[in-house]
Write a protein that holds these residues in place. Sequence first.
Motif, PDB file in Angstrom:
ATOM      1  N   ASP A  23       0.847  -1.196   0.000  1.00 54.78           N
ATOM      2  CA  ASP A  23       0.000   0.000   0.000  1.00 54.78           C
ATOM      3  C   ASP A  23       0.880   1.243   0.000  1.00 54.78           C
ATOM      4  OD1 ASP A  23      -2.093   1.751   0.141  1.00 54.78           O
ATOM      5  OD2 ASP A  23      -2.418   1.490   2.301  1.00 54.78           O
ATOM      6  N   VAL A  24       1.197   1.748  -1.187  1.00 51.66           N
ATOM      7  CA  VAL A  24       2.002   2.959  -1.326  1.00 51.66           C
ATOM      8  C   VAL A  24       1.374   3.841  -2.402  1.00 51.66           C
ATOM      9  CG1 VAL A  24       4.183   1.926  -0.577  1.00 51.66           C
ATOM     10  CG2 VAL A  24       3.531   1.834  -2.992  1.00 51.66           C
ATOM     11  N   ASP A  25       1.739   5.131  -2.354  1.00 47.79           N
ATOM     12  CA  ASP A  25       1.273   6.083  -3.350  1.00 47.79           C
ATOM     13  C   ASP A  25       2.399   6.331  -4.348  1.00 47.79           C
ATOM     14  OD1 ASP A  25       1.137   9.150  -4.254  1.00 47.79           O
ATOM     15  OD2 ASP A  25      -0.899   8.434  -3.829  1.00 47.79           O
ATOM     16  N   PRO A  26       2.085   6.464  -5.638  1.00 53.46           N
ATOM     17  CA  PRO A  26       3.150   6.664  -6.632  1.00 53.46           C
ATOM     18  C   PRO A  26       4.044   7.864  -6.350  1.00 53.46           C
ATOM     19  CG  PRO A  26       1.076   6.144  -7.714  1.00 53.46           C
ATOM     20  CD  PRO A  26       0.768   6.322  -6.261  1.00 53.46           C
ATOM     21  N   ASN A  27       3.528   8.881  -5.677  1.00 46.68           N
ATOM     22  CA  ASN A  27       4.312  10.087  -5.396  1.00 46.68           C
ATOM     23  C   ASN A  27       4.840  10.132  -3.963  1.00 46.68           C
ATOM     24  OD1 ASN A  27       3.971  11.402  -8.003  1.00 46.68           O
ATOM     25  ND2 ASN A  27       1.822  11.639  -7.410  1.00 46.68           N
ATOM     26  N   GLU A  28       4.760   9.008  -3.262  1.00 46.81           N
ATOM     27  CA  GLU A  28       5.115   9.014  -1.845  1.00 46.81           C
ATOM     28  C   GLU A  28       6.599   9.280  -1.604  1.00 46.81           C
ATOM     29  OE1 GLU A  28       4.321   6.285   2.167  1.00 46.81           O
ATOM     30  OE2 GLU A  28       3.459   5.739   0.231  1.00 46.81           O
ATOM     31  N   PRO A  33      10.167   9.929   1.858  1.00 47.24           N
ATOM     32  CA  PRO A  33      11.215   9.110   1.248  1.00 47.24           C
ATOM     33  C   PRO A  33      11.791   8.059   2.195  1.00 47.24           C
ATOM     34  CG  PRO A  33      12.039  11.301   1.750  1.00 47.24           C
ATOM     35  CD  PRO A  33      10.563  11.349   1.963  1.00 47.24           C
ATOM     36  N   GLU A  34      11.788   8.355   3.517  1.00 45.17           N
ATOM     37  CA  GLU A  34      12.357   7.403   4.469  1.00 45.17           C
ATOM     38  C   GLU A  34      11.571   6.094   4.472  1.00 45.17           C
ATOM     39  OE1 GLU A  34      11.520  10.507   5.235  1.00 45.17           O
ATOM     40  OE2 GLU A  34      13.475  11.482   5.584  1.00 45.17           O
ATOM     41  N   ARG A  35      10.243   6.192   4.436  1.00 45.93           N
ATOM     42  CA  ARG A  35       9.417   4.974   4.435  1.00 45.93           C
ATOM     43  C   ARG A  35       9.638   4.171   3.159  1.00 45.93           C
ATOM     44  NH1 ARG A  35       3.988   3.736   2.515  1.00 45.93           N
ATOM     45  NH2 ARG A  35       3.217   1.898   3.623  1.00 45.93           N
ATOM     46  N   ILE A  36       9.701   4.863   2.015  1.00 45.00           N
ATOM     47  CA  ILE A  36       9.902   4.169   0.751  1.00 45.00           C
ATOM     48  C   ILE A  36      11.257   3.474   0.723  1.00 45.00           C
ATOM     49  CG2 ILE A  36      10.197   4.477  -1.735  1.00 45.00           C
ATOM     50  CD1 ILE A  36       7.312   4.602  -0.782  1.00 45.00           C
ATOM     51  N   ASP A  37      12.298   4.176   1.154  1.00 43.09           N
ATOM     52  CA  ASP A  37      13.639   3.580   1.156  1.00 43.09           C
ATOM     53  C   ASP A  37      13.708   2.382   2.092  1.00 43.09           C
ATOM     54  OD1 ASP A  37      14.612   5.359  -0.702  1.00 43.09           O
ATOM     55  OD2 ASP A  37      15.457   6.742   0.768  1.00 43.09           O
TER      56      ASP A  37
END
Length: 210
Positions: A23-28, A33-37
């Motif tokens: 569950d992520v957003d394309p622009n997240e 950025p910390e969560r995505i990384d």
Amino acid sequence: MAQQSWAMSKYRQIGFLMEAGQDVDPNEYQNNPERIDKLLSAGVDYKDKKKRYWVDKGHDCFAIYARGLNITNSDRPVYWQWLTDSDGIEMAKVVKTRWLEVRGSFWTMNLSPNVPYKVSFRTRIDNTPYSTMNGQSVNLRLTLPDGTYQERQAELPGKKLQDNDPWYELEVGQFNMTAQNVGKMEFAMEQLFGRWRAGLVIKSVQIKTM
């Protein structure tokens, strides 16, 4: 140009997370950025539990779990047993076999361009008195989209003293992710044994950066 390339890479990586069911957003990556990384580094399993995706040093890596491989006679309990680890991932264990044949494939366009990769089977030998495949030789083969192939013989790992010992990576081959290697890659582990053998456990095939 470098900033644009970085952004495209992040969109691509977030796309893999979404494909896996995260569950992520394309622009997240812009506002969190910390969560995505963290997600990319830790890796995510696909919902069907047949594949895993993660990022190492900025490059895309994948694992194809045993359920995503073609294993001869794996549907017959007399020859293969399916085990499940604590993460709900199924592993294939040889009950007995004289003909070992494990095959798989992967579309390389999902990998990072101009990056060296290696392909490895992640295996171990079951620590029971009935395990007889430790140290046995197997034939490994990697066929690349550019028409070349690599073949080698390797020894299966020995018995582990503890169940929590690391898995053993049996390297099939290496390649560079060039334009010529965009397409379907195939890999295999095969061997005809002189007598019945048992105890090999296969968790996955890993395709990761070197």
